[in-house]
Design a protein around this motif. Sequence first.
Motif, PDB file in Angstrom:
ATOM      1  N   TYR A 154      44.023  96.395 -30.590  1.00 56.90           N
ATOM      2  CA  TYR A 154      45.123  95.242 -31.041  1.00 56.90           C
ATOM      3  C   TYR A 154      44.539  93.947 -30.302  1.00 56.90           C
ATOM      4  O   TYR A 154      44.307  93.688 -29.063  1.00 56.90           O
ATOM      5  N   ASP A 160      52.269  90.018 -32.284  1.00 56.90           N
ATOM      6  CA  ASP A 160      51.946  90.971 -33.492  1.00 56.90           C
ATOM      7  C   ASP A 160      50.803  90.246 -34.292  1.00 56.90           C
ATOM      8  O   ASP A 160      51.198  89.206 -34.871  1.00 56.90           O
ATOM      9  N   HIS A 161      49.870  91.195 -34.685  1.00 51.66           N
ATOM     10  CA  HIS A 161      48.772  90.500 -35.592  1.00 51.66           C
ATOM     11  C   HIS A 161      48.051  89.409 -35.003  1.00 51.66           C
ATOM     12  O   HIS A 161      46.666  89.473 -34.720  1.00 51.66           O
ATOM     13  N   HIS A 202      52.009  86.120 -35.925  1.00 52.00           N
ATOM     14  CA  HIS A 202      50.988  85.251 -36.250  1.00 52.00           C
ATOM     15  C   HIS A 202      51.526  83.953 -36.682  1.00 52.00           C
ATOM     16  O   HIS A 202      52.229  83.614 -37.441  1.00 52.00           O
TER      17      HIS A 202
END
Length: 231
Positions: A28, A80-81, A101
């Motif tokens: 990640y 996240d992302h 993001h």
Amino acid sequence: MFETLKSDWRAVFERDPAARNWLEVLTYPGLHAITWHRIAHLLWRRNLKFPARLISQVNRFLTGIEIHPGARIGKGFFIDHGMGVVIGETAEIGENVLLYHGVTLGGVSLEKKKRHPTLGNNVVVATGAKVLGAITIGDNAKIGANAVVLKDVPPDSTVVGVPGRVAMQNGKRVEPDPLTHGRGLDPEGEMIQSLQRRLDALESRLKALGLTNTDGREPSPQESEGTDAAL
């Protein structure tokens, strides 16, 4: 610091249902970004500015996430992302904060002072949102996707729109229909309508002076001679 890193690790499993095992989590970029930032921030606080900035730039190159080493970030932080996230130097982030993001925690001043946002605990900032200036986002607040937030947000609130405004607070709607503020805003259409009104008024004046026909054409030479004779 190790306890903080463990909190960041746990936050991935708590916030992302796609996280199935620790091998996947190791890939990640959000986890990589916050881990390297913790190291860069430690160096920054010890006045090792250049090594801190160097680690920050390498971190940005590898993850697509730019976090200034001066930014202060609490435990349980998760991106996240992550691609396109920018966090400024004087930003302060509480515990258990989630960013998606494209989020920007930016400044609106060139002065060397507090110029980036302060986020409370358990804040969620959705995709593409921009939180700008030395403002405070209260605990448990949620910022909607692509919102542009320029003012303080009270705790337990949901903010949407451009510019951002509070749509819900403490689970209740602040307005009967909180999304109407963006409807009907068409600057180009309004400009065209204004030009059309001015054109109609000009044609009316020309008709009154006999300088144009009722169909909008310029009068022929013969018609112009008749108009001149009448004047």
